[in-house]
Motif scaffolding. Structure first.
Motif, PDB file in Angstrom:
ATOM      1  N   TRP A  42       0.907  -1.206   0.002  1.00 31.40           N
ATOM      2  CA  TRP A  42       0.022  -0.015   0.186  1.00 31.40           C
ATOM      3  C   TRP A  42       0.789   1.185  -0.097  1.00 31.40           C
ATOM      4  CZ3 TRP A  42       0.051   3.897   3.554  1.00 31.40           C
ATOM      5  CH2 TRP A  42      -1.092   4.931   3.386  1.00 31.40           C
ATOM      6  N   LEU A  43       2.003   1.341   0.775  1.00 31.63           N
ATOM      7  CA  LEU A  43       2.707   2.386   1.162  1.00 31.63           C
ATOM      8  C   LEU A  43       3.484   2.782  -0.309  1.00 31.63           C
ATOM      9  CD1 LEU A  43       3.885   4.677   2.640  1.00 31.63           C
ATOM     10  CD2 LEU A  43       5.719   3.122   3.480  1.00 31.63           C
ATOM     11  N   THR A  44       4.057   1.681  -1.123  1.00 25.46           N
ATOM     12  CA  THR A  44       4.744   1.791  -2.187  1.00 25.46           C
ATOM     13  C   THR A  44       3.645   2.672  -3.385  1.00 25.46           C
ATOM     14  OG1 THR A  44       5.932   0.040  -1.692  1.00 25.46           O
ATOM     15  CG2 THR A  44       5.877   0.559  -4.036  1.00 25.46           C
ATOM     16  N   GLY A  45       2.447   2.021  -3.432  1.00 26.37           N
ATOM     17  CA  GLY A  45       1.549   2.670  -4.230  1.00 26.37           C
ATOM     18  C   GLY A  45       1.267   3.985  -3.985  1.00 26.37           C
ATOM     19  N   TRP A  46       1.090   4.294  -2.699  1.00 29.29           N
ATOM     20  CA  TRP A  46       0.571   5.631  -2.391  1.00 29.29           C
ATOM     21  C   TRP A  46       1.968   6.626  -2.601  1.00 29.29           C
ATOM     22  CZ3 TRP A  46       3.062   9.208   1.111  1.00 29.29           C
ATOM     23  CH2 TRP A  46       2.263  10.252   1.572  1.00 29.29           C
ATOM     24  N   LEU A  47       3.113   6.228  -2.566  1.00 27.20           N
ATOM     25  CA  LEU A  47       4.284   6.774  -2.707  1.00 27.20           C
ATOM     26  C   LEU A  47       4.421   7.124  -4.396  1.00 27.20           C
ATOM     27  CD1 LEU A  47       6.804   5.604  -0.575  1.00 27.20           C
ATOM     28  CD2 LEU A  47       6.285   7.805  -0.507  1.00 27.20           C
ATOM     29  N   ARG A  48       4.201   5.914  -5.050  1.00 27.98           N
ATOM     30  CA  ARG A  48       4.040   5.806  -6.575  1.00 27.98           C
ATOM     31  C   ARG A  48       3.037   6.941  -7.175  1.00 27.98           C
ATOM     32  NH1 ARG A  48       2.323   0.992  -7.731  1.00 27.98           N
ATOM     33  NH2 ARG A  48       4.028   0.171  -7.119  1.00 27.98           N
ATOM     34  N   ALA A  49       2.094   7.214  -6.445  1.00 30.11           N
ATOM     35  CA  ALA A  49       1.031   8.154  -7.040  1.00 30.11           C
ATOM     36  C   ALA A  49       1.352   9.573  -6.949  1.00 30.11           C
ATOM     37  CB  ALA A  49      -0.303   8.203  -6.060  1.00 30.11           C
ATOM     38  N   ARG A  50       2.421   9.785  -5.729  1.00 28.40           N
ATOM     39  CA  ARG A  50       2.946  11.137  -5.466  1.00 28.40           C
ATOM     40  C   ARG A  50       4.201  11.398  -6.191  1.00 28.40           C
ATOM     41  NH1 ARG A  50      -0.744   9.473  -2.502  1.00 28.40           N
ATOM     42  NH2 ARG A  50      -2.094  10.515  -1.102  1.00 28.40           N
ATOM     43  N   LEU A  51       4.829  10.101  -6.705  1.00 25.11           N
ATOM     44  CA  LEU A  51       5.968  10.526  -7.410  1.00 25.11           C
ATOM     45  C   LEU A  51       5.972  10.418  -8.835  1.00 25.11           C
ATOM     46  CD1 LEU A  51       8.159   8.492  -4.786  1.00 25.11           C
ATOM     47  CD2 LEU A  51       8.283  11.153  -5.105  1.00 25.11           C
ATOM     48  N   GLY A  52       4.743  10.554  -9.409  1.00 26.74           N
ATOM     49  CA  GLY A  52       4.735  10.564 -10.981  1.00 26.74           C
ATOM     50  C   GLY A  52       4.925   8.918 -11.538  1.00 26.74           C
ATOM     51  N   HIS A  53       4.218   8.108 -10.669  1.00 26.63           N
ATOM     52  CA  HIS A  53       4.330   6.862 -11.103  1.00 26.63           C
ATOM     53  C   HIS A  53       5.677   6.219 -11.252  1.00 26.63           C
ATOM     54  CE1 HIS A  53      -0.059   6.928 -10.875  1.00 26.63           C
ATOM     55  NE2 HIS A  53      -0.023   8.105 -11.697  1.00 26.63           N
ATOM     56  N   CYS A  54       6.729   6.761 -10.347  1.00 27.90           N
ATOM     57  CA  CYS A  54       8.267   6.252 -10.652  1.00 27.90           C
ATOM     58  C   CYS A  54       8.363   5.190  -9.522  1.00 27.90           C
ATOM     59  CB  CYS A  54       9.213   7.248 -10.344  1.00 27.90           C
ATOM     60  SG  CYS A  54      10.776   6.803 -10.250  1.00 27.90           S
ATOM     61  N   SER A  55       8.067   3.748 -10.153  1.00 24.24           N
ATOM     62  CA  SER A  55       8.170   2.805  -9.158  1.00 24.24           C
ATOM     63  C   SER A  55       9.405   2.549  -8.517  1.00 24.24           C
ATOM     64  CB  SER A  55       7.703   1.613  -9.897  1.00 24.24           C
ATOM     65  OG  SER A  55       6.865   1.480 -10.490  1.00 24.24           O
ATOM     66  N   ASP A  56      10.557   2.979  -8.882  1.00 21.63           N
ATOM     67  CA  ASP A  56      11.825   2.667  -8.255  1.00 21.63           C
ATOM     68  C   ASP A  56      12.007   3.715  -7.210  1.00 21.63           C
ATOM     69  OD1 ASP A  56      12.636   0.611 -10.011  1.00 21.63           O
ATOM     70  OD2 ASP A  56      13.905   1.828 -11.297  1.00 21.63           O
ATOM     71  N   ARG A  57      11.473   4.779  -7.284  1.00 20.53           N
ATOM     72  CA  ARG A  57      11.843   5.867  -6.330  1.00 20.53           C
ATOM     73  C   ARG A  57      10.860   5.569  -5.044  1.00 20.53           C
ATOM     74  NH1 ARG A  57      12.334  12.290  -7.683  1.00 20.53           N
ATOM     75  NH2 ARG A  57      14.516  11.406  -8.103  1.00 20.53           N
ATOM     76  N   ALA A  58       9.494   5.084  -5.566  1.00 22.02           N
ATOM     77  CA  ALA A  58       8.575   5.055  -4.635  1.00 22.02           C
ATOM     78  C   ALA A  58       9.209   3.410  -3.749  1.00 22.02           C
ATOM     79  CB  ALA A  58       7.228   4.494  -5.162  1.00 22.02           C
ATOM     80  N   ALA A  59       9.772   2.732  -4.289  1.00 20.78           N
ATOM     81  CA  ALA A  59      10.053   1.624  -3.530  1.00 20.78           C
ATOM     82  C   ALA A  59      11.450   2.028  -2.587  1.00 20.78           C
ATOM     83  CB  ALA A  59      10.756   0.513  -4.427  1.00 20.78           C
ATOM     84  N   ASP A  60      12.328   2.838  -3.048  1.00 20.09           N
ATOM     85  CA  ASP A  60      13.199   3.340  -2.218  1.00 20.09           C
ATOM     86  C   ASP A  60      12.756   3.973  -1.060  1.00 20.09           C
ATOM     87  OD1 ASP A  60      15.245   2.336  -3.914  1.00 20.09           O
ATOM     88  OD2 ASP A  60      15.619   4.305  -4.846  1.00 20.09           O
ATOM     89  N   PHE A  61      11.691   4.991  -1.376  1.00 21.14           N
ATOM     90  CA  PHE A  61      11.115   5.818  -0.199  1.00 21.14           C
ATOM     91  C   PHE A  61      10.325   4.765   0.981  1.00 21.14           C
ATOM     92  CE2 PHE A  61      11.469   9.847  -2.822  1.00 21.14           C
ATOM     93  CZ  PHE A  61      12.358  10.502  -1.679  1.00 21.14           C
TER      94      PHE A  61
END
Length: 162
Positions: A15-34
């Protein structure tokens, strides 16, 4: 790994990775890192996650803070590099000096972030622009005594850092 942190990770990381991906312009790698950094922050803090009643809100708050810190750091670094590009090559600092200067700027930014907006602005006008207290008071639309109080607050904050 603490079992409660482990279960928090297993249950809410997707869920957190998806939440971050939505806020980071759908950047999966950056969302996973955060997302990963969020759980590292929890582990490093030693927080008792068993007491967390709203895990998604808790995770989002930590992740949001990490993103703000990251982008603030990025903005400062870009501004520093832009100014550095204006310096003649013969006067450029070494890579080590650049790193030290950047860390110093980031430390100052963190220090100033804890001050109120008028306190921060008064401090910067005095220290960076070299303005006197009367001029700062006029620019901020406050009294000279307020500027004196702002400067005292800023100095106390600087001393805390030392």
């Amino acid at each position: 790994m603490d079992v409660s942190v482990e279960s928090l990770y297993r249950e809410h990381r997707p869920w957190l990775t998806g939440w971050l991906r939505a806020r980071l312009g759908h950047c999966s790698d950056r969302a996973a890192d955060f997302a990963q950094d969020t759980f590292v922050r929890i582990l490093q803090s030693g927080a008792c996650v068993a007491e967390v009643t709203q895990p998604r809100s808790y995770l989002a708050t930590i992740a949001r803070g990490l993103m703000i810190d990251h982008f603030r750091r990025h903005d400062i670094e870009q501004a520093y590099l832009s100014e550095l590009a204006l310096v003649p090559p013969s006067l450029q600092p070494s890579l080590e000096e650049r790193a030290i200067l950047l860390e110093t700027l980031l430390t100052i930014d963190r220090l100033l972030a804890d001050l109120g907006p008028k306190v921060r602005q008064a401090f910067l006008l005095a220290q960076v622009e070299g303005l006197d207290q009367a001029t700062i008071a006029a620019q901020l639309g406050v009294s000279v005594s307020s500027v004196k109080k702002y400067m005292q607050q800023a100095v106390v904050q600087c001393l805390k850092c030392l």
